[in-house]
Structure formats: C-alpha cells, structure tokens
Design an enzyme around this catalytic site. Structure first.
Site, PDB file in Angstrom:
ATOM      1  CG  HIS A   6      -0.216   0.062   2.518  1.00  0.00           C
ATOM      2  ND1 HIS A   6       0.272   1.226   3.068  1.00  0.00           N
ATOM      3  CD2 HIS A   6       0.106  -0.927   3.390  1.00  0.00           C
ATOM      4  CE1 HIS A   6       0.865   0.975   4.214  1.00  0.00           C
ATOM      5  NE2 HIS A   6       0.782  -0.327   4.446  1.00  0.00           N
ATOM      6  CD  GLU A  43      -8.193   6.013   1.627  1.00  0.00           C
ATOM      7  OE1 GLU A  43      -9.152   6.564   2.194  1.00  0.00           O
ATOM      8  OE2 GLU A  43      -6.989   6.302   1.869  1.00  0.00           O
TER       9      GLU A  43
END
Length: 403
Positions: free
Chosen positions: A12, A71
């Site tokens: 991430h 996200e």
C-alpha cells in the site's frame, strides 16, 4: 485461461500511520487512511502497471480490506483506466476486484499502547525473533503465515478456472508480502527475518516460465545482512591502532618466543642513562671496584668518602671519570659552608660575611674538614691543622684553632 502469466504484489501507499505512529493509539489500524503523498504514490503505481501490461491482458485484483490498501487500489485503478494521456485499453468494468481478509495486516492488538511501551515491545520482538514473536492481544508472523497459506491454496485452485485473468495483482501490506513469498518459495525462517520491508507501492513481480510453468521472482530482495556489508565496505579504512606489548619479565623485557617469564635485572646506572650519565665510564669504574652500583648521588658520595679516607688529592683523570654531578659537589659544599641561603652559617661554624675580630678586622673563615679533605690539606698525622667536628653540639678539644 489457466495460470496467469504474471503475479504482482504491491504494498500500500504511504498512510497516516507511516508518518505518525501514535495515531494507532486512537484510530483502529483498519481505518488508517492514505496521506496526500500516498495518493500520489498510488496513481504513479497505476501508470507503472499500465506500462507493464499488454493490450490484451486481463486483470484480477485481490486487496486487503484495510482502508489504506483499498484506497491504494482505487488510486491504481484511476490511473490505469484513465484516458489521460491516451485512452486506456483497460476499461474499468473489465477489471475484477476482490477483497480478501486473509491478506490483511498482521494484527497488532487493537489500539496500540504508548510509544515507550511499543518501543519496548519492538525491542523484545527483535530479541525473541520476528517470525515467532506474538504481539500481545495480536498475532505473530507465524499466525499470518497460516492464513496466507490458506489463501495461496485458494489462489492456486482458482488458476484452473477458464476465466481467470492473465495478470493477478495483490495489494497488501509489507509483512504480508514477505510472508506470501515465504510460503510460495519455501523461504526459511532465518531468511524471512533477514528480509527488509518493501517500499510503499513497490512492485514485486513473479513471471511464469514458459519452460517449466514455474513463477520466477524478478526482484532482488533486500536483506539486512547485505545492507550491513555495504555499510562496512563504504567505511573509510581507519589507521591501525598500535598494540602495546605486554611486559612479562622476559629476557628482552617483553614476552619471548617460548613465553617463559624470566626476570631482567637492570643496572642502576643504565636506568639513569638518559640523565646525561656517562654509562661507559661508570662501567669502567665499576669494573675497577672504585664506584658501587648505586644511584647517581650514592656514587658521588662513595667516591668522596674514598678520597677522604686515603687522603690524596683527586687527579684530573679521576675527575674526568666521575659523573658530572659528582664534580659539582665541591661547589655545593662551599655553599653549604656559607649556609643554605648562601649568606647564613651552617651549624657550629661562623659566618664569613659580617664576622669581625676584636680589632675590627675581618676574621678569616675557618675551613671545614670536608672542604680541607677535598683540597688535600687534611692528613691524619702530618696536617698542621686539627679537624674540628662540624656537627651541631660536637666541639673540638681546643677552643680555638692554632696556626
């Protein structure tokens, strides 16, 4: 379709927890979001992925359910399917995205304690071992390995489906990326603990070999041991520090070849050779039995006592053979005769300065027996003068000396 031609693991992007670890004390780990910099990293990762794909590739995404990974996946898809700078060959509706809880981050035990307690816990984990250490109320890396093993089995079975994509993308966490590789490539526990974490949005690529259909890791994984070696190589060579020899009383003063401890006696004269003593001349005198092997002051006094007993004057040859400090003793005796400060009197002797006879004329000084002996004027039997004791309270038999 069968096995995908490529499996890509992506960590991430930067999250608020990466910038400020204390946020985990108040925000649950699964709700930590990306920073503005993290969003930029995710979009850059989407453009990079687009450059690695073929126009005919199909995509399947598996992502951790944590907010920061979801996200990151969203940012990658935005850049991957964007028409800027050119129309994308990968429409959004053709890409399948799955949330996979088994890809979640290692559980650190709900809200994390204060920084001091976390520092203690990390130190304890480093000592215990990263793989087996279980976070209080949380997981160990071994626990995460178990659930990743189950996911790998599921993923492998899905490769047999006809509609499986040609490229499989896993958006997960740093530790889970290493655990996935450990399970897939059968890494040892020691090698796993030596692995360093991957960077944010770093791609770990596994390509299928056409020869044996196995997945070949394209990355060179970074390790702590390699980093330590690089730092050692970059260090400037230091000048070697000389090692002091250990004195063990051997023949040469230091430890000899056979390691025996043998005492080495040093002549007193040699010990004071640096103080301008003429060692060679003193050795000659020692050989003749005229000077004892004592300190410099003792040698000088012994020489003077010898002259006093024999009653003969020192010759130039004997003066040259004596050490320089012994040559200075007559002058010191003269000063002592005058007094310690050069103007008073010694015990039992009148002062030269300020001493007058009854008729007003200066009274001549009375030489001491030591001074007379040095000048060769004193003899036990034939001297016209008699020696008078100079010690305090010791008077001669006559009140006055007779010329």
């Amino acid at each position: 379709m069968g096995k995908p031609r490529m499996i890509i693991l992506i960590r991430h992007a930067q999250s608020e927890g990466n910038k400020n670890r204390e946020i985990h004390q108040t925000v649950p780990d699964h709700r930590v979001k990306l920073t503005p910099e993290g969003w930029k990293q995710a979009e850059a990762a989407g453009l990079k992925l687009r450059s690695l794909l073929r126009p005919d590739d199909t995509l399947h995404f598996f992502t951790s359910p944590y907010r920061r990974t979801r996200e990151t996946t969203e940012g990658i898809l935005n850049a991957l399917t964007s028409s800027n700078p050119a129309p994308s060959p990968f429409p959004r509706h053709t890409i399948k995205v799955y949330e996979e809880p088994r890809l979640r981050e290692q559980d650190f035990g709900n809200f994390q304690p204060g920084s001091s307690e976390m520092a203690r816990m990390w130190s304890e984990r480093a000592e215990y071992g990263h793989f087996f250490y279980r976070i209080p109320n949380g997981e160990s890396a071994a626990d995460a390995y178990d659930r990743v093993s189950g996911f790998n089995d599921t993923l492998w079975r899905s490769f047999g489906e006809d509609d499986f994509a040609s490229v499989c993308v896993l958006v997960t966490h740093g530790l889970m990326t290493r655990v996935f590789l450990m399970k897939w490539y059968h890494f040892s526990v020691e090698y796993f603990e030596d692995l360093r974490n991957v960077d944010h949005c770093e791609f770990v690529v596994m390509k299928r070999s056409r020869e044996n259909q196995k997945y070949i890791l394209q990355n060179e994984l970074r390790t702590w041991s390699a980093m330590r070696r690089e730092r050692e190589e970059q260090k400037e060579p230091e000048s070697p520090i000389p090692v002091r020899k250990r004195w063990v009383g051997s023949l040469d003063g230091y430890e000899n070849e056979i390691g025996r401890r043998q005492a080495r006696r040093q002549n007193t004269v040699e010990m004071f050779a640096d103080d301008a003593l003429d060692v060679e001349r003193v050795k000659d005198v020692n050989a003749k039995g005229e000077v004892e092997k004592k300190s410099r002051g003792t040698m000088a006094i012994a020489q003077l006592s010898n002259h006093q007993e024999t009653g003969y004057a020192r010759s130039e040859a004997s003066q040259r053979s004596l050490p320089s400090r012994a040559k200075q003793l007559p002058r010191r005796l003269e000063i002592a005769e005058e007094g310690r400060d050069g103007g008073g009197s010694r015990s039992g002797a009148p002062s030269r300065a300020g001493s007058e006879a009854s008729d007003g004329r200066a009274k001549p000084p009375v030489p001491s027996s030591m001074a007379m002996a040095l000048q060769g004027q004193l003899n036990r039997d034939t001297s016209p003068y008699r020696a008078r004791a100079n010690t305090l309270g010791d008077q001669s038999e006559d009140d006055e000396e007779t010329p």
